[in-house]
Scaffold this active site. Structure first.
Site, short mmCIF file in Angstrom:
data_model
loop_
_atom_site.label_atom_id
_atom_site.label_comp_id
_atom_site.label_asym_id
_atom_site.label_seq_id
_atom_site.Cartn_x
_atom_site.Cartn_y
_atom_site.Cartn_z
N GLU A 63 14.26 -10.29 -14.24
CA GLU A 63 13.94 -11.18 -13.12
C GLU A 63 14.44 -10.61 -11.80
OE1 GLU A 63 13.52 -15.72 -11.68
OE2 GLU A 63 13.92 -15.29 -13.78
N GLY A 82 10.91 -16.78 -8.62
CA GLY A 82 10.34 -16.62 -9.95
C GLY A 82 9.86 -17.96 -10.47
N HIS A 89 12.40 -9.33 -27.00
CA HIS A 89 13.54 -8.46 -27.29
C HIS A 89 13.19 -7.66 -28.56
CE1 HIS A 89 15.63 -10.66 -24.22
NE2 HIS A 89 15.29 -11.78 -24.83
N ARG A 91 14.61 -4.28 -29.50
CA ARG A 91 15.59 -3.35 -30.07
C ARG A 91 16.95 -3.67 -29.47
NH1 ARG A 91 14.83 1.46 -32.28
NH2 ARG A 91 12.70 1.61 -31.53
N HIS A 106 -0.12 -7.54 -10.73
CA HIS A 106 -0.94 -8.25 -9.74
C HIS A 106 -0.09 -8.53 -8.51
CE1 HIS A 106 -3.50 -11.31 -7.88
NE2 HIS A 106 -2.45 -12.08 -7.83
N GLY A 108 -0.86 -10.53 -5.18
CA GLY A 108 -1.75 -11.33 -4.35
C GLY A 108 -1.00 -11.90 -3.16
N ARG A 110 -0.23 -15.12 -2.65
CA ARG A 110 0.67 -16.21 -3.01
C ARG A 110 1.37 -16.04 -4.36
NH1 ARG A 110 1.98 -17.33 1.48
NH2 ARG A 110 0.44 -18.15 2.88
#
Length: 139
Positions: A63, A82, A89, A91, A106, A108, A110
């Protein structure tokens, strides 16, 4: 070039002082035309009780990378948050450091969607994440 804000790696790392990113030892290490990379130690700050990299630490790395990448794609007073993250997950990592590699799926006006792959020191995929980010303001 994907980025609209011209910040150096040193400037990005200084911006992260005093927050979770600094506390976990995350460092931005590469900024190419279309990719942002950061490392995170696998140590007492980021391991779960069984000695493995904590999944939440991997998600924090993912994040952080995607949010900073979105910030770099915006201009003016635009803010980014976010809105959804998915992480598989794959390994375990036990020591050393992991590296997150962030690329746009992507971008864009917005919303932005990022693919973040987290690999161990041998380059093996530990976590595959996808982050959706909302862009607020900035006209």
């Amino acid at each position: 070039m994907l980025w609209k804000r011209a910040l150096t790696l040193d400037q990005l790392n200084r911006m992260m002082q005093g927050c979770m990113i600094e506390h976990l030892g995350i460092r931005f290490v590469s900024l190419d035309d279309d990719r942002l990379e950061a490392t995170m130690p696998v140590d007492q700050r980021t391991r779960q009780p069984h000695g493995l990299l904590h999944g939440g630490a991997s998600v924090t790395l993912a994040e952080s990378l995607g949010s900073v990448a979105s910030y770099l794609c915006c201009e003016g007073d635009a803010r980014v948050v976010g809105t959804e993250i998915n992480a598989s997950h794959l390994r375990a990592a036990r020591d050393g450091q992991v590296r997150g590699l962030c690329r746009a799926l992507h971008v864009g006006r917005r919303s932005h969607v990022w693919q973040i792959d987290i690999v161990d020191q041998q380059g093996k995929l530990c976590c595959a994440a996808r982050l959706t980010v909302a862009v607020i303001g900035g006209g």
